[in-house]
Design an enzyme around this catalytic site. Structure first.
Site, PDB file in Angstrom:
ATOM      1  CG  ASP A   1      -1.642  -1.248   1.262  1.00 32.16           C
ATOM      2  OD1 ASP A   1      -1.953  -1.683   0.190  1.00 32.16           O
ATOM      3  OD2 ASP A   1      -2.017  -1.627   2.490  1.00 32.16           O
TER       4      ASP A   1
ATOM      5  CG  HIS B   1      -2.022  -2.341  -7.346  1.00 31.52           C
ATOM      6  ND1 HIS B   1      -0.901  -1.984  -6.389  1.00 31.52           N
ATOM      7  CD2 HIS B   1      -1.659  -3.371  -7.971  1.00 31.52           C
ATOM      8  CE1 HIS B   1      -0.044  -3.012  -6.755  1.00 31.52           C
ATOM      9  NE2 HIS B   1      -0.710  -3.934  -7.572  1.00 31.52           N
TER      10      HIS B   1
HETATM   11  P1  GTP Z   1      -0.596  -2.934  -2.824  1.00 30.77           P
HETATM   12  O1  GTP Z   1      -0.267  -3.610  -4.285  1.00 30.77           O
HETATM   13  O2  GTP Z   1      -2.128  -3.321  -2.136  1.00 30.77           O
HETATM   14  O3  GTP Z   1       0.317  -2.911  -1.907  1.00 30.77           O
HETATM   15  O4  GTP Z   1      -1.114  -1.574  -3.227  1.00 30.77           O
HETATM   16  P2  GTP Z   1      -0.490   0.022  -3.565  1.00 30.77           P
HETATM   17  O5  GTP Z   1       0.944   0.058  -3.323  1.00 30.77           O
HETATM   18  O6  GTP Z   1      -0.908   0.213  -4.824  1.00 30.77           O
HETATM   19  O7  GTP Z   1      -1.173   0.971  -2.862  1.00 30.77           O
HETATM   20  P3  GTP Z   1      -2.641   1.281  -2.583  1.00 30.77           P
HETATM   21  O8  GTP Z   1      -3.294   1.692  -3.770  1.00 30.77           O
HETATM   22  O9  GTP Z   1      -3.377   0.181  -1.982  1.00 30.77           O
HETATM   23  O10 GTP Z   1      -2.684   2.559  -1.383  1.00 30.77           O
HETATM   24  C1  GTP Z   1      -2.215   3.839  -1.903  1.00 30.77           C
HETATM   25  C2  GTP Z   1      -3.399   4.701  -1.573  1.00 30.77           C
HETATM   26  O11 GTP Z   1      -2.570   6.127  -1.538  1.00 30.77           O
HETATM   27  C3  GTP Z   1      -4.267   5.035  -2.656  1.00 30.77           C
HETATM   28  O12 GTP Z   1      -5.500   5.363  -2.014  1.00 30.77           O
HETATM   29  C4  GTP Z   1      -3.754   5.760  -3.716  1.00 30.77           C
HETATM   30  O13 GTP Z   1      -4.887   6.642  -4.249  1.00 30.77           O
HETATM   31  C5  GTP Z   1      -3.198   6.882  -2.525  1.00 30.77           C
HETATM   32  N1  GTP Z   1      -2.050   7.705  -3.027  1.00 30.77           N
HETATM   33  C6  GTP Z   1      -0.925   7.257  -3.751  1.00 30.77           C
HETATM   34  N2  GTP Z   1       0.015   8.116  -3.723  1.00 30.77           N
HETATM   35  C7  GTP Z   1      -0.423   9.190  -3.330  1.00 30.77           C
HETATM   36  C8  GTP Z   1      -0.083  10.535  -3.085  1.00 30.77           C
HETATM   37  O14 GTP Z   1       1.049  10.807  -3.405  1.00 30.77           O
HETATM   38  N3  GTP Z   1      -0.782  11.241  -1.966  1.00 30.77           N
HETATM   39  C9  GTP Z   1      -2.087  10.980  -1.669  1.00 30.77           C
HETATM   40  N4  GTP Z   1      -2.662  11.842  -1.170  1.00 30.77           N
HETATM   41  N5  GTP Z   1      -2.605   9.854  -2.039  1.00 30.77           N
HETATM   42  C10 GTP Z   1      -1.613   8.914  -2.702  1.00 30.77           C
HETATM   43  P1  IMP Z   2      -2.586 -12.877   2.146  1.00 31.56           P
HETATM   44  O1  IMP Z   2      -1.272 -12.479   1.197  1.00 31.56           O
HETATM   45  O2  IMP Z   2      -3.841 -12.524   1.889  1.00 31.56           O
HETATM   46  O3  IMP Z   2      -2.140 -14.217   2.518  1.00 31.56           O
HETATM   47  O4  IMP Z   2      -2.092 -11.846   3.463  1.00 31.56           O
HETATM   48  C1  IMP Z   2      -0.838 -12.090   4.269  1.00 31.56           C
HETATM   49  C2  IMP Z   2      -0.543 -10.823   4.779  1.00 31.56           C
HETATM   50  O5  IMP Z   2      -0.125  -9.791   4.095  1.00 31.56           O
HETATM   51  C3  IMP Z   2      -1.739 -10.154   5.825  1.00 31.56           C
HETATM   52  O6  IMP Z   2      -1.088  -9.332   6.910  1.00 31.56           O
HETATM   53  C4  IMP Z   2      -2.427  -9.187   4.747  1.00 31.56           C
HETATM   54  O7  IMP Z   2      -2.756  -8.108   5.414  1.00 31.56           O
HETATM   55  C5  IMP Z   2      -0.869  -8.790   3.848  1.00 31.56           C
HETATM   56  N1  IMP Z   2      -1.280  -8.296   2.649  1.00 31.56           N
HETATM   57  C6  IMP Z   2      -1.330  -8.999   1.504  1.00 31.56           C
HETATM   58  N2  IMP Z   2      -1.660  -8.385   0.339  1.00 31.56           N
HETATM   59  C7  IMP Z   2      -1.448  -6.905   0.567  1.00 31.56           C
HETATM   60  C8  IMP Z   2      -1.400  -5.806  -0.038  1.00 31.56           C
HETATM   61  O8  IMP Z   2      -1.773  -5.655  -1.131  1.00 31.56           O
HETATM   62  N3  IMP Z   2      -1.352  -4.773   0.902  1.00 31.56           N
HETATM   63  C9  IMP Z   2      -1.089  -4.645   2.230  1.00 31.56           C
HETATM   64  N4  IMP Z   2      -1.103  -5.570   2.778  1.00 31.56           N
HETATM   65  C10 IMP Z   2      -1.167  -6.976   2.178  1.00 31.56           C
HETATM   66 MG    MG Z   3      -3.137  -1.675  -1.715  1.00 32.72          MG
END
Ligand code: GTP
Ligand code: IMP
Ligand code: MG
Length: 359
Positions: A12, A42
């Site tokens: 995230d 994402h």
């Molecule tokens: P995973 O694959 O689940 O690890 O996710 P991710 O790395 O793609 O991130 P995810 O989208 O779950 O969470 C990031 C959040 O922050 C989202 O809601 C984005 O829209 C937001 N976001 C990303 N960059 C920025 C930023 O620079 N500023 C703000 N305000 N929000 C951001």
């Molecule tokens: P699983 O991948 O669903 O087995 O979860 C294992 C661990 O990884 C848990 O703590 C989840 O919350 C974390 N996790 C898995 N995928 C993500 C992701 O995309 N973003 C943040 N945490 C994740």
């Molecule tokens: Mg995410």
């Protein structure tokens, strides 16, 4: 050029947003989704619309890029088809024929007592990867629903690289969630480093030019991990930055513990599960270690505007506030490298880009 984008903390970090930026800015011919599977969430904003993607790369925002799902990735067929429909990419997406498929029994098994202890996403990824290792999983090529999408992804991607085309690979999760390098057993079901992301797509290590490691300006974690240090009330009190954010959180009417109020104010709620994330300050030690193991060539810091709202949408380094520059400088000093991309908002182009140098 072949570039891999990975998370440097606990997922995230905003990989989705950065991939969408790189997709539009660098215009890669092929964009691949690597990583574990639909446990990822994402988030990307396109034309004011929010997309929560779990199977398809956020690079879809570039209408000219070919999209791929690598053999290492677990596929949830229903979710994949829903996202194809939602994004309208049916004519330019391919799935490797060897992807293992998540079935209902895997989802059911992902609600076991152990899954609950770890706080998994419940998406069936752990049990499906276990079935894959036990060699009882079914593959993408075995499912009629995927017929029109099946391909040999390594062949497509290596042909593209041989032809001089640019390739972008989007990983999922973060380094601290790696099955190998995270706080076992509080981890996901696979390694999450750049080498594995490349292997997921069938790209050899000698062909990767750039590894982008993404960090959020602070740390968040969803799910259980008793080994992590989260922000305490005392630390918040001692920091003018966190105190100011807590005041804002209270003014917005958020309730709960200090950490919960901050999480709500920062919008830190799981994309897949809706669970509140826990907040920590930037973990320099983990960041240094993960940059090293990932072989980082580019360091990106996201969500700077969430800590310093006056930086919202800023695209020039000179227009960042002193506090924000000092926060970034602190990270750079402790990591011993300069950040090359800084994200200042959720919108695709809210980015300070100094990959070509700072002056
Ligand atoms: P995973 O694959 O689940 O690890 O996710 P991710 O790395 O793609 O991130 P995810 O989208 O779950 O969470 C990031 C959040 O922050 C989202 O809601 C984005 O829209 C937001 N976001 C990303 N960059 C920025 C930023 O620079 N500023 C703000 N305000 N929000 C951001
Ligand atoms: P699983 O991948 O669903 O087995 O979860 C294992 C661990 O990884 C848990 O703590 C989840 O919350 C974390 N996790 C898995 N995928 C993500 C992701 O995309 N973003 C943040 N945490 C994740
Ligand atoms: Mg995410």
């Amino acid at each position: 050029m072949v570039s891999v984008v990975v998370g440097g903390h606990y997922g995230d970090e905003g990989k989705g947003k950065m991939v969408s930026y790189l997709a539009l800015k660098d215009k890669p011919a092929y964009i691949g989704r690597a990583g574990v599977g639909p446990n990822a969430g994402h988030t990307v904003y396109k034309d004011g619309k929010k997309y929560g993607l779990r199977m398809i790369t956020c690079g879809f925002v570039n209408p000219n890029s070919h999209l791929l799902i690598g053999a290492g990735v677990l596929v949830d067929i229903q979710r994949f088809l829903e996202e194809v429909e939602m994004t309208g990419v049916g004519d330019r997406i391919k799935v490797d024929r060897r992807c293992a498929v998540i079935e209902q029994e895997h989802k059911d098994a992902d609600h076991s007592a152990n899954s609950k202890k770890i706080g998994t996403t419940g998406s069936g990824c752990g049990p499906a990867n276990a079935a894959r290792v036990n060699r009882v999983a079914r593959q993408a090529k075995d499912f009629k629903e995927l017929e029109g999408y099946i391909a040999d992804v390594p062949q497509l991607i290596n042909d593209a690289i041989d032809g001089g085309e640019d390739v972008l690979i989007e990983a999922s999760q973060g380094f601290g969630l790696s099955l190998y390098y995270g706080n076992y057993p509080y981890v996901t079901s696979k390694d999450t480093s750049a080498s594995t992301a490349a292997a997921d797509m069938g790209v050899g290590p000698t062909r990767v030019n750039d590894v982008y490691v993404i960090f959020k300006a602070y740390m968040s974690r969803v799910g259980e991990d008793p080994y992590i240090h989260y922000l305490t009330d005392e630390e918040v009190e001692k920091s003018s930055m966190w105190t100011a954010l807590l005041e804002r959180a209270k003014a917005e009417g958020h309730e709960g513990t200090t950490n919960e109020m901050l999480a709500k104010h920062l919008g830190e709620v799981g994309t897949v599960t809706g669970r509140p994330r826990k907040i920590g300050s930037f973990d320099y030690d983990l960041a240094r270690y993960s940059s090293r193991v990932n072989g980082a060539t580019q360091i990106c810091i996201t969500c700077l505007d969430k800590l310093f709202p006056e930086c919202s949408g800023v695209k020039d380094y000179d227009r960042l506030s002193e506090d924000a520059i000092s926060h970034v400088g602190g990270i750079e000093e402790k990591l011993g490298v300069k950040a090359t991309l800084i994200s200042t908002g959720p919108d695709v182009f809210d980015v300070v880009d100094f990959r070509d140098g700072r002056e």
